[in-house]
Enzyme design. Structure first.
Site, short mmCIF file in Angstrom:
data_model
loop_
_atom_site.label_atom_id
_atom_site.label_comp_id
_atom_site.label_asym_id
_atom_site.label_seq_id
_atom_site.Cartn_x
_atom_site.Cartn_y
_atom_site.Cartn_z
N PHE A 64 0.84 -1.20 0.00
CA PHE A 64 0.00 0.00 0.00
C PHE A 64 0.87 1.24 0.00
CE2 PHE A 64 -4.32 -1.58 0.63
CZ PHE A 64 -4.04 -2.92 0.80
N VAL A 66 -0.20 4.93 0.03
CA VAL A 66 -1.26 5.94 0.07
C VAL A 66 -0.68 7.25 0.61
CG1 VAL A 66 -3.52 6.51 1.05
CG2 VAL A 66 -3.00 4.15 0.42
N LYS A 68 1.64 10.27 1.18
CA LYS A 68 3.07 10.50 0.99
C LYS A 68 3.90 9.21 0.95
CE LYS A 68 2.82 15.05 3.14
NZ LYS A 68 3.01 15.77 4.40
N TYR A 69 3.28 8.10 1.30
CA TYR A 69 4.02 6.84 1.27
C TYR A 69 4.37 6.38 -0.14
CZ TYR A 69 3.75 5.85 6.28
OH TYR A 69 3.91 5.89 7.64
N ASP A 155 7.21 0.96 3.24
CA ASP A 155 8.39 1.73 3.69
C ASP A 155 9.51 0.77 4.07
OD1 ASP A 155 6.52 1.01 5.73
OD2 ASP A 155 7.59 2.27 7.16
N HIS A 175 8.56 -9.90 15.02
CA HIS A 175 8.93 -8.48 15.05
C HIS A 175 10.35 -8.31 15.60
CE1 HIS A 175 8.75 -4.21 15.81
NE2 HIS A 175 7.54 -4.15 15.27
N GLU A 245 -2.15 -4.55 13.48
CA GLU A 245 -1.06 -5.40 14.00
C GLU A 245 -1.49 -6.07 15.30
OE1 GLU A 245 3.42 -4.53 13.77
OE2 GLU A 245 2.90 -3.83 15.78
C1 UD2 Z 1 3.73 -0.79 12.35
C2 UD2 Z 1 3.68 -1.97 11.41
C3 UD2 Z 1 2.62 -1.72 10.34
C4 UD2 Z 1 1.28 -1.48 10.98
C5 UD2 Z 1 1.38 -0.35 12.00
C6 UD2 Z 1 0.16 -0.26 12.85
C7 UD2 Z 1 5.76 -3.21 10.99
C8 UD2 Z 1 7.15 -3.10 10.50
N1 UD2 Z 1 4.99 -2.12 10.82
O1 UD2 Z 1 4.40 0.20 11.57
O2 UD2 Z 1 2.53 -2.80 9.46
O3 UD2 Z 1 0.85 -2.68 11.59
O4 UD2 Z 1 2.46 -0.53 12.91
O5 UD2 Z 1 -0.80 0.53 12.30
O6 UD2 Z 1 5.36 -4.24 11.46
N2 UD2 Z 1 0.43 3.54 4.75
C9 UD2 Z 1 0.26 4.36 3.64
N3 UD2 Z 1 0.03 5.70 3.84
C10 UD2 Z 1 -0.03 6.25 5.08
C11 UD2 Z 1 0.15 5.41 6.20
C12 UD2 Z 1 0.38 4.06 6.01
O7 UD2 Z 1 0.31 3.90 2.51
O8 UD2 Z 1 -0.23 7.48 5.19
C13 UD2 Z 1 0.65 2.08 4.55
C14 UD2 Z 1 2.07 1.82 4.05
O9 UD2 Z 1 2.06 0.67 3.22
C15 UD2 Z 1 2.80 1.51 5.34
C16 UD2 Z 1 1.73 0.76 6.13
O10 UD2 Z 1 0.50 1.39 5.77
O11 UD2 Z 1 3.96 0.73 5.09
C17 UD2 Z 1 1.93 0.77 7.65
O12 UD2 Z 1 2.00 2.08 8.16
P1 UD2 Z 1 3.32 2.59 8.90
O13 UD2 Z 1 4.50 2.07 8.17
O14 UD2 Z 1 3.24 4.03 9.11
O15 UD2 Z 1 3.21 1.86 10.29
P2 UD2 Z 1 4.40 1.72 11.34
O16 UD2 Z 1 5.70 2.01 10.73
O17 UD2 Z 1 4.05 2.44 12.58
#
Ligand code: UD2
Length: 295
Positions: A64, A66, A68-69, A155, A175, A245
């Site tokens: 995904f 979405v 700025k990602y 990311d 994890h 998660e």
């Molecule tokens: C953790 C988890 C993530 C998710 C989240 C809880 C890992 C390494 N990461 O990471 O999978 O479970 O906690 O919500 O286990 N995304 C978009 N646009 C946005 C926001 C998110 O496309 O504006 C998508 C994108 O694919 C991203 C994923 O959602 O990789 C997860 O979001 P995150 O990376 O910000 O979550 P994070 O790093 O806190």
């Protein structure tokens, strides 16, 4: 799509003799419910590839991007090409609200990127959680042409082989942040009102929301359950500590994964590598949340 798999290696294939007395002793390679834990040195990639190549399988990945990602997508796709299921038929499904900005990445024959448009969203929690619903819809659509699916965070980047050793019915990744910790310290959802609740003294491992997979019907059940529970919680005004998660962790506690991938399969770039991690295959890049999240 034939799910009755007998493991048959081609005749006369030469590979190192397996042993049941010599092997890695610095890590545990089997869970108490006898699911393998995949670490470097526990599998033979040549043997595994030859077994699965003869099955003519197709592997899907969802990612995904979405808002700025979208900026992470190029590196993700470019590094998937030399490392993710090389030599296999691979469909990478990109879900994005910026379909025109999806970078064109040269891919080998039998491998393709499929772009799906999704609406934008103002809450990052919603974006990450909505993945479960969209994954479930995708599975319904492609179940005749795809055998296995992996759902990955965008990311992140590949740095080493991620291949047929990762295939299984229900596959979870441990994890990197918690695998040496007592389960009392896992960031499970701790409020009993939530459908993601895991009680103190319960739970096996803390699994990543950023990578999971398996056979289509297994992942479909996981996605459906997490989505229903997430939405039922939301109706009551509850959002689990780590969104989907947390729900995934609850699901995997009750429905034990049949294969576990070690933290080699999702490391975090800011973490110094521990000695048992001989190779980082896939890792989350360092990101500045203030910069990339919509709120
Ligand atoms: C953790 C988890 C993530 C998710 C989240 C809880 C890992 C390494 N990461 O990471 O999978 O479970 O906690 O919500 O286990 N995304 C978009 N646009 C946005 C926001 C998110 O496309 O504006 C998508 C994108 O694919 C991203 C994923 O959602 O990789 C997860 O979001 P995150 O990376 O910000 O979550 P994070 O790093 O806190």
């Amino acid at each position: 799509v034939n799910h009755v798999f007998h493991l048959v290696a081609p005749d006369h294939l030469k590979y190192k003799q397996p042993s049941i007395v010599n092997g890695r002793t610095d890590v545990v390679t089997l869970t108490p419910w006898l699911a393998p834990v995949v670490w470097d040195g526990t599998f033979n990639p040549v043997l595994l590839d030859s077994i699965y190549q003869s099955k003519n399988i197709t592997v899907a990945a969802t990612v995904f991007a979405v808002g700025k990602y979208i900026r992470f997508l190029k590196k993700f796709l470019e590094t998937a090409e030399p490392y993710f299921f090389v030599g296999f038929r691979v469909n990478i499904y990109v879900f994005t609200d910026h379909p025109k900005d999806v970078p064109r990445v040269q891919m080998a024959g039998g491998r393709k990127v499929v772009v799906r448009s999704v609406p934008s969203s103002n809450r990052w929690q919603e974006i990450s959680a909505r993945r479960m619903e969209l994954i479930q819809n995708l599975i319904e659509e492609v179940h005749d042409s795809v055998d296995y699916i992996f759902c990955l965070d965008v990311d992140s980047e590949f740095h080493g082989r991620w291949g047929s050793e990762s295939l299984g019915g229900l596959v979870a990744v441990i994890h990197p942040g918690y695998y040496r910790d007592d389960r009392g310290r896992f960031p499970y959802e701790r409020r009993p009102e939530s459908r993601a609740y895991v009680a103190d003294g319960e739970g096996d491992f803390y699994y990543c929301g950023g990578a999971f997979g398996g056979l289509l019907q297994e992942v479909s059940l996981l996605a459906k359950t997490c989505d229903l529970n997430f939405k039922a919680d939301a109706k009551e005004g509850i959002e689990a500590a780590w969104q989907e998660e947390s729900h995934l962790n609850r699901y995997m506690w009750i429905n034990k994964p049949s294969k576990i991938l070690s933290p080699e399969y999702l490391w975090q770039d800011f973490k110094p590598r521990n000695p048992e991690v001989r190779i980082v295959r896939f890792s989350g890049v360092v990101k500045n949340y203030a910069d990339i999240r919509p709120n």
